[in-house]
Design a protein around this motif. Structure first.
Motif, PDB file in Angstrom:
ATOM      1  N   VAL A  61       0.845  -1.198   0.000  1.00 19.27           N
ATOM      2  CA  VAL A  61       0.000   0.000   0.000  1.00 19.27           C
ATOM      3  C   VAL A  61       0.879   1.247   0.000  1.00 19.27           C
ATOM      4  CG1 VAL A  61      -1.642   1.351   1.367  1.00 19.27           C
ATOM      5  CG2 VAL A  61      -2.024  -1.091   1.006  1.00 19.27           C
ATOM      6  N   ARG A  62       1.924   1.249   0.803  1.00 18.75           N
ATOM      7  CA  ARG A  62       2.851   2.386   0.817  1.00 18.75           C
ATOM      8  C   ARG A  62       3.495   2.577  -0.559  1.00 18.75           C
ATOM      9  NH1 ARG A  62       4.674   4.632   5.683  1.00 18.75           N
ATOM     10  NH2 ARG A  62       4.088   3.525   7.573  1.00 18.75           N
ATOM     11  N   GLU A  63       3.930   1.483  -1.176  1.00 20.90           N
ATOM     12  CA  GLU A  63       4.569   1.559  -2.494  1.00 20.90           C
ATOM     13  C   GLU A  63       3.593   2.083  -3.544  1.00 20.90           C
ATOM     14  OE1 GLU A  63       5.966  -2.404  -3.192  1.00 20.90           O
ATOM     15  OE2 GLU A  63       7.536  -2.243  -1.661  1.00 20.90           O
ATOM     16  N   ARG A  64       2.362   1.577  -3.516  1.00 18.05           N
ATOM     17  CA  ARG A  64       1.361   2.013  -4.487  1.00 18.05           C
ATOM     18  C   ARG A  64       1.080   3.516  -4.344  1.00 18.05           C
ATOM     19  NH1 ARG A  64      -3.702  -2.025  -4.850  1.00 18.05           N
ATOM     20  NH2 ARG A  64      -3.312  -2.443  -7.027  1.00 18.05           N
ATOM     21  N   TYR A  65       1.011   3.979  -3.111  1.00 18.35           N
ATOM     22  CA  TYR A  65       0.774   5.398  -2.892  1.00 18.35           C
ATOM     23  C   TYR A  65       1.933   6.213  -3.461  1.00 18.35           C
ATOM     24  CZ  TYR A  65      -0.466   9.844  -0.839  1.00 18.35           C
ATOM     25  OH  TYR A  65      -0.803  11.159  -0.685  1.00 18.35           O
ATOM     26  N   ALA A  66       3.164   5.750  -3.235  1.00 16.41           N
ATOM     27  CA  ALA A  66       4.343   6.457  -3.749  1.00 16.41           C
ATOM     28  C   ALA A  66       4.347   6.466  -5.283  1.00 16.41           C
ATOM     29  CB  ALA A  66       5.615   5.808  -3.218  1.00 16.41           C
ATOM     30  N   GLU A  67       3.869   5.384  -5.892  1.00 11.62           N
ATOM     31  CA  GLU A  67       3.854   5.272  -7.362  1.00 11.62           C
ATOM     32  C   GLU A  67       2.787   6.151  -8.016  1.00 11.62           C
ATOM     33  OE1 GLU A  67       3.123   1.179  -8.145  1.00 11.62           O
ATOM     34  OE2 GLU A  67       5.090   0.542  -7.419  1.00 11.62           O
ATOM     35  N   GLY A  68       1.586   6.176  -7.434  1.00 11.76           N
ATOM     36  CA  GLY A  68       0.508   6.855  -8.140  1.00 11.76           C
ATOM     37  C   GLY A  68      -0.513   7.553  -7.278  1.00 11.76           C
ATOM     38  N   GLY A  69      -0.202   7.768  -6.026  1.00 10.46           N
ATOM     39  CA  GLY A  69      -1.124   8.494  -5.166  1.00 10.46           C
ATOM     40  C   GLY A  69      -2.345   7.671  -4.769  1.00 10.46           C
ATOM     41  N   LEU A  70      -3.355   8.378  -4.329  1.00 10.94           N
ATOM     42  CA  LEU A  70      -4.563   7.749  -3.792  1.00 10.94           C
ATOM     43  C   LEU A  70      -5.280   6.886  -4.827  1.00 10.94           C
ATOM     44  CD1 LEU A  70      -5.949   7.734  -1.087  1.00 10.94           C
ATOM     45  CD2 LEU A  70      -7.367   9.626  -1.843  1.00 10.94           C
ATOM     46  N   THR A  71      -5.333   7.348  -6.051  1.00  8.14           N
ATOM     47  CA  THR A  71      -6.015   6.594  -7.106  1.00  8.14           C
ATOM     48  C   THR A  71      -5.374   5.236  -7.304  1.00  8.14           C
ATOM     49  OG1 THR A  71      -6.569   8.649  -8.214  1.00  8.14           O
ATOM     50  CG2 THR A  71      -6.744   6.658  -9.520  1.00  8.14           C
ATOM     51  N   ARG A  72      -4.070   5.173  -7.297  1.00 11.54           N
ATOM     52  CA  ARG A  72      -3.343   3.909  -7.496  1.00 11.54           C
ATOM     53  C   ARG A  72      -3.626   2.926  -6.360  1.00 11.54           C
ATOM     54  NH1 ARG A  72      -1.451  -0.305  -8.701  1.00 11.54           N
ATOM     55  NH2 ARG A  72       0.697  -0.811  -9.169  1.00 11.54           N
ATOM     56  N   VAL A  73      -3.846   3.441  -5.164  1.00  5.46           N
ATOM     57  CA  VAL A  73      -4.105   2.579  -4.015  1.00  5.46           C
ATOM     58  C   VAL A  73      -5.547   2.067  -4.032  1.00  5.46           C
ATOM     59  CG1 VAL A  73      -4.240   2.475  -1.495  1.00  5.46           C
ATOM     60  CG2 VAL A  73      -2.367   3.682  -2.587  1.00  5.46           C
ATOM     61  N   LEU A  74      -6.481   2.941  -4.346  1.00  4.95           N
ATOM     62  CA  LEU A  74      -7.899   2.587  -4.213  1.00  4.95           C
ATOM     63  C   LEU A  74      -8.502   1.923  -5.442  1.00  4.95           C
ATOM     64  CD1 LEU A  74      -9.204   5.726  -2.304  1.00  4.95           C
ATOM     65  CD2 LEU A  74      -8.418   3.537  -1.375  1.00  4.95           C
ATOM     66  N   LYS A  75      -7.867   2.033  -6.589  1.00  9.12           N
ATOM     67  CA  LYS A  75      -8.403   1.432  -7.815  1.00  9.12           C
ATOM     68  C   LYS A  75      -7.511   0.269  -8.235  1.00  9.12           C
ATOM     69  CE  LYS A  75     -11.529   4.711  -8.670  1.00  9.12           C
ATOM     70  NZ  LYS A  75     -12.181   4.921  -7.433  1.00  9.12           N
ATOM     71  N   ASP A  76      -8.090  -0.918  -8.330  1.00  6.53           N
ATOM     72  CA  ASP A  76      -7.322  -2.072  -8.789  1.00  6.53           C
ATOM     73  C   ASP A  76      -7.123  -2.001 -10.296  1.00  6.53           C
ATOM     74  OD1 ASP A  76      -6.929  -3.368  -6.353  1.00  6.53           O
ATOM     75  OD2 ASP A  76      -8.901  -4.307  -6.435  1.00  6.53           O
ATOM     76  N   GLN A  77      -5.942  -2.372 -10.720  1.00  2.00           N
ATOM     77  CA  GLN A  77      -5.646  -2.429 -12.145  1.00  2.00           C
ATOM     78  C   GLN A  77      -6.259  -3.703 -12.718  1.00  2.00           C
ATOM     79  OE1 GLN A  77      -3.912  -0.020 -13.798  1.00  2.00           O
ATOM     80  NE2 GLN A  77      -3.930   1.094 -11.869  1.00  2.00           N
ATOM     81  N   PRO A  78      -6.784  -3.644 -13.939  1.00  2.00           N
ATOM     82  CA  PRO A  78      -7.293  -4.874 -14.542  1.00  2.00           C
ATOM     83  C   PRO A  78      -6.139  -5.855 -14.753  1.00  2.00           C
ATOM     84  CG  PRO A  78      -7.363  -3.061 -16.116  1.00  2.00           C
ATOM     85  CD  PRO A  78      -6.927  -2.497 -14.810  1.00  2.00           C
TER      86      PRO A  78
END
Length: 153
Positions: A61-78
């Motif tokens: 979760v920390r890494e995802r936030y660093a990569e793309g902010g809140l959207t990257r954390v809360l939205k799963d990639q297909p």
């Protein structure tokens, strides 16, 4: 090394609203809780224990936030290009078999009969009855229904 989490007031409010509504999936709610605790300066180990999740989840979760902010954390990639068990042509053949007359000695098609028939006719090398069940469910086909939905006059 833990990634620094600095939430804007708008992001913090969005996460708190998400948690209070409780309408999101458990995965998303867990990520929101992790972000809020990380932004408050909690170490990974303490977050893991408080939320009862794994250390790798907290780190991700920390890494995802660093990569793309809140959207990257809360939205799963297909998921990337998952292979389908059947091609569209094979699926069409299976549906056609389902609509054909039932073999002698049977009153309706079973998923096992359909699997055997598909292999026998050479549409597939092998196929699981579960794959056929999922296909028929997805196409809304019924193995025992003789009506195709067409009105006969």
């Amino acid at each position: 090394m833990k990634e620094a989490i600095n939430l804007t007031p708008a992001e913090r409010k969005e996460l708190q609203t998400l948690l209070h509504r409780g309408k999101a999936s458990a995965r998303i709610l867990t990520r929101a809780r992790i972000l809020l605790k990380a932004a408050d300066g909690w170490p990974n180990q303490r977050i893991m224990e408080a939320i009862e999740t794994s250390l790798s989840t907290v780190k991700r979760v920390r890494e995802r936030y660093a990569e793309g902010g809140l959207t990257r954390v809360l939205k799963d990639q297909p998921q990337a290009h998952r292979r389908h068990a059947l091609t569209p042509v094979q699926s069409a053949h299976l549906v056609a078999i389902t609509c054909s007359p039932v073999p002698e000695g049977h009153d309706h098609w079973t998923v096992r009969l359909l699997a055997d028939q598909a292999v026998e006719l050479g549409f597939v090398e092998s196929i699981s009855p579960e794959t056929i069940r999922q296909l028929l469910k997805k196409t809304n086909s019924s193995r025992g229904n003789t009506s195709s939905g067409v009105s006969h006059r």
